[in-house]
Design an enzyme around this catalytic site. Structure first.
Site, PDB file in Angstrom:
ATOM      1  N   GLY A 116       0.797  -1.220   0.000  1.00  0.00           N
ATOM      2  CA  GLY A 116       0.000   0.000   0.000  1.00  0.00           C
ATOM      3  C   GLY A 116       0.826   1.263   0.000  1.00  0.00           C
ATOM      4  N   ASP A 132      -0.187  -5.524   3.705  1.00  0.00           N
ATOM      5  CA  ASP A 132       0.138  -4.230   4.300  1.00  0.00           C
ATOM      6  C   ASP A 132      -0.534  -4.149   5.668  1.00  0.00           C
ATOM      7  OD1 ASP A 132       1.206  -1.392   2.805  1.00  0.00           O
ATOM      8  OD2 ASP A 132       0.235  -1.197   4.750  1.00  0.00           O
ATOM      9  N   GLU A 144      -4.651  -0.435   6.666  1.00  0.00           N
ATOM     10  CA  GLU A 144      -5.817  -0.835   5.882  1.00  0.00           C
ATOM     11  C   GLU A 144      -6.237   0.234   4.877  1.00  0.00           C
ATOM     12  OE1 GLU A 144      -9.475  -1.228   7.932  1.00  0.00           O
ATOM     13  OE2 GLU A 144      -8.939   0.184   9.522  1.00  0.00           O
ATOM     14  N   SER A 197      15.885  -2.062  -0.988  1.00  0.00           N
ATOM     15  CA  SER A 197      16.835  -1.431  -0.074  1.00  0.00           C
ATOM     16  C   SER A 197      16.999   0.047  -0.436  1.00  0.00           C
ATOM     17  CB  SER A 197      18.174  -2.165  -0.113  1.00  0.00           C
ATOM     18  OG  SER A 197      19.023  -1.704   0.923  1.00  0.00           O
ATOM     19  N   LYS A 199      20.868   4.688   1.609  1.00  0.00           N
ATOM     20  CA  LYS A 199      21.260   5.029   2.977  1.00  0.00           C
ATOM     21  C   LYS A 199      21.900   3.851   3.706  1.00  0.00           C
ATOM     22  CE  LYS A 199      17.719   8.607   3.328  1.00  0.00           C
ATOM     23  NZ  LYS A 199      17.435   8.577   1.883  1.00  0.00           N
TER      24      LYS A 199
END
Length: 641
Positions: free
Chosen positions: A301, A324, A327, A417, A420
């Site tokens: 989501g 997810d 919701e 990934s 950072k």
């Protein structure tokens, strides 16, 4: 079944047209004889006058019949165009030929030149009747626009092509649009000084700022849908200095479909100023490994996860599973995919990747063949305040999903990934580096191909800098930038996800794919450009404040552990970082210690992270002093691929 809506033409208008046509036919028929005999009624041969009387009624009926056949009573004449003109010419030609045939068959004689003159007069008179309404309407609109010009938005159009013509045509015909085209800019010298639908083409791009002042322009429309990104950036860079509102037409395919209209214009986005060509991927390669397979997207989501779902859905998976914890996000992407892909076999599930039983249950039920693991905490400053949560969600969540993928025979596992993770100065980046190390270890022990894809900032993603700047501008400022020299790599969401999908197609196991993000961009430049695109002046209308680096924030991001530690792939935008070796037994012990520390809400969690990620150095910056925009110079440190 296709349904069509036809506009019903009022009967009184049709009757009025028919009556005018009857008069027109009678007058033009006699007029042809009158002209033939040099405008002398006395010179007309009595035989031809009698023939004129005999054929008058049949000629009227025959001509009206041809007018009906060529739909001259169905057109909406206020919008009459070349198609209606062609229909008039064809109807008049058929009527003239029909009259010739009737005279020959009935024995009525007329001069040979009469039929040509009749055709010409009938065509001219019919055009005057049909187009007269539109001409009067245009004159009235122009008169009204002269009166209301001060109330309308003075507009400049960039590009004197087909898109410009469509926009001007719509501005002419609509009384509801409040735009007034004052001038056109085009780089072709041959059209300078000419008019396009009455609007002057004043010069090339070098004249933009002068024309803005001369014509009092409030809005600029970029109407060159075929322009490449470099040309578009060069022109928009000039336009944004004008302080005008900027809008642009859709793409070339929409122009070909005739979809270009004022309502279809969109705001110029910051992505339009990146100045590089769109990233291309090989759709066939992606289709080859997604088509007909069961795909799971965790964090489906979110910004990246949602776009992954959109693009995967377009490649015909056997089933798409979205997982997810939020919701609302899951519901939005579910409804969007249902609308766009009604035949898609879609399962939308609510759950946390930190819940072992829930994750195992999903894998046992659906048996996903490909997993895209996008679920993660990603906000650097928030994770600095809650480091244990970063470990729980990012590290423990990745561990549970990866182990379930191994246990239930998943073919391919792709970790999303971040740049950072390279030499991290923050907990979020360090946690993602641990995830990379874990999937590399899993790849050595599992039949599943575990890979990671690393990229930088994504324009427009949730929590990214662009939505924040837009909100700050809408509130009147100030726009906050942490440091005048801070730089980042940027890519659009669809571009990043397309490369993630293609990198997944290249996966053999254990790789960390690195996406070429192009040239780094100063955050200050983004802020200044976005303020200008919004029609304001930086430092005057909207203030820019420098707030100092936030906890865990770098001045720049790196995409690779070592600059020379990469291999090329078939796609020039995707590279593979050569694997870095580490002692897996020690890593496992340290990882278990880290997870236990996170569960116990340890205050020394950073020390445990540093034991695993030797390149992690906890952030030591300060808040810095706030200062206003002063257009200072400075070197731009580049850390490119």
């Amino acid at each position: 079944m296709e349904t069509r809506n036809f506009t019903k033409i009022p009967l009184n208008r049709i009757i009025a047209l028919v009556l005018m046509d009857v008069m027109c036919i009678i007058v033009t028929s006699f007029g042809a004889l009158y002209i033939r005999y040099e405008f002398s009624f006395k010179s007309i041969d009595a035989i031809f006058l009698r023939s004129y009387e005999h054929i008058m009624v049949p000629n009227v009926l025959l001509t009206l019949a041809f007018f009906v056949i060529w739909k001259l009573y169905k057109s909406v004449w206020r919008y009459a165009s070349a198609n209606e003109l062609i229909n008039i010419i064809l109807a008049a030609t058929c009527a003239s030929v029909g009259q010739l045939v009737f005279c020959t068959v009935s024995g009525n004689r007329m001069p040979r030149s009469y039929y040509v003159l009749y055709w010409f007069l009938l065509t001219t008179a019919t055009c005057c009747i049909r187009f007269g309404y539109r001409i009067l309407r245009i004159i009235n609109n122009k008169r009204a626009s002269m009166v209301e010009r001060k109330q309308k938005v003075s507009t400049m159009i960039i590009g004197a092509g087909a898109a410009c013509n469509m926009i001007l045509k719509e501005l002419e015909s609509s009384q509801y649009l409040n735009l007034c085209a004052r001038c056109i800019i085009d780089d072709q010298p041959g059209c300078h000084g000419k008019l396009m639908r009455g609007v002057p083409i004043v010069g090339g791009r070098d004249c933009i700022l002068d024309a803005v002042m001369q014509y009092g322009i409030d809005e600029i429309i970029f109407a060159i849908p075929s322009a490449d990104n470099r040309t578009k950036k060069e022109i928009l860079d000039i336009c944004k200095e004008s302080g005008c509102k900027l809008r642009t037409v859709p793409g070339t395919y929409q122009l070909l479909n005739g979809d270009v209209s004022v309502s279809a214009l969109k705001e110029v986005e910051i992505e339009d100023l990146l100045g590089r060509e769109p990233i291309e991927v090989n759709s066939e390669e992606v289709l080859g490994y997604v088509n007909g397979r069961v795909v799971l997207v965790t964090g489906g989501g979110g910004s990246i996860g949602g776009e992954l779902c959109r693009q995967i859905a377009a490649h015909n998976p056997r089933q798409l599973i979205i997982l997810d914890i939020y919701e609302n996000n899951a519901y939005e992407i579910q409804q969007e995919l249902i609308r766009k892909y009604p035949e898609l076999n879609l399962a939308v599930l609510i759950g946390s990747v930190r819940n072992t039983n829930r994750v195992n249950g999903i894998f046992e039920t659906y048996r996903p063949e490909i997993v895209y693991h996008a679920a993660a905490h990603k906000h650097v400053p928030l994770m600095e305040e809650s480091p244990n949560e970063a470990v729980k969600n990012n590290v423990m969540g990745t561990r549970r999903v990866a182990m379930a993928a191994d246990r239930y025979g998943t073919d391919r596992f792709v970790l999303i990934s971040t740049d950072k993770a390279v030499n991290p100065t923050n907990v979020m980046g360090a946690s993602k580096r641990i995830c990379e190390m874990f999937i590399q270890m899993m790849n050595q022990r599992s039949k599943t191909n575990f890979v990671a894809v690393r990229f930088g900032n994504v324009l427009g993603s949730n929590g990214s800098v662009i939505p924040l700047f837009k909100q700050q501008i809408a509130e009147g400022g100030p726009v906050t930038v942490t440091d005048p020299e801070i730089i980042r790599y940027f890519m659009t969401i669809p571009e990043a996800v397309s490369l993630v999908l293609q990198a997944g197609a290249y996966a053999k196991g254990g790789e960390i794919f690195v996406l070429d993000m192009g040239e780094p961009v100063k955050i200050l430049d983004l802020a200044v450009n976005l303020i200008k695109l919004s029609g304001y002046k930086p430092g005057e209308d909207i203030e820019i404040k420098f707030t100092g680096l936030r906890p865990g924030e770098k001045m720049y991001e790196e995409l690779l552990m070592q600059q020379d530690n990469l291999d090329k792939t078939a796609n020039r935008m995707i590279f593979v970082e050569k694997p870095s070796y580490f002692n897996e037994e020690i890593f496992e012990r340290q990882l278990e210690k880290l997870i236990n520390a996170a569960r116990e809400e340890s205050a020394d969690i950073r020390r445990d992270i540093q034991d695993i990620v030797s390149t992690y150095h906890a952030w030591e910056g300060g808040a810095g002093n706030e200062e206003s925009l002063d257009h200072r110079g400075g070197k731009l440190h580049r850390h490119c691929l």
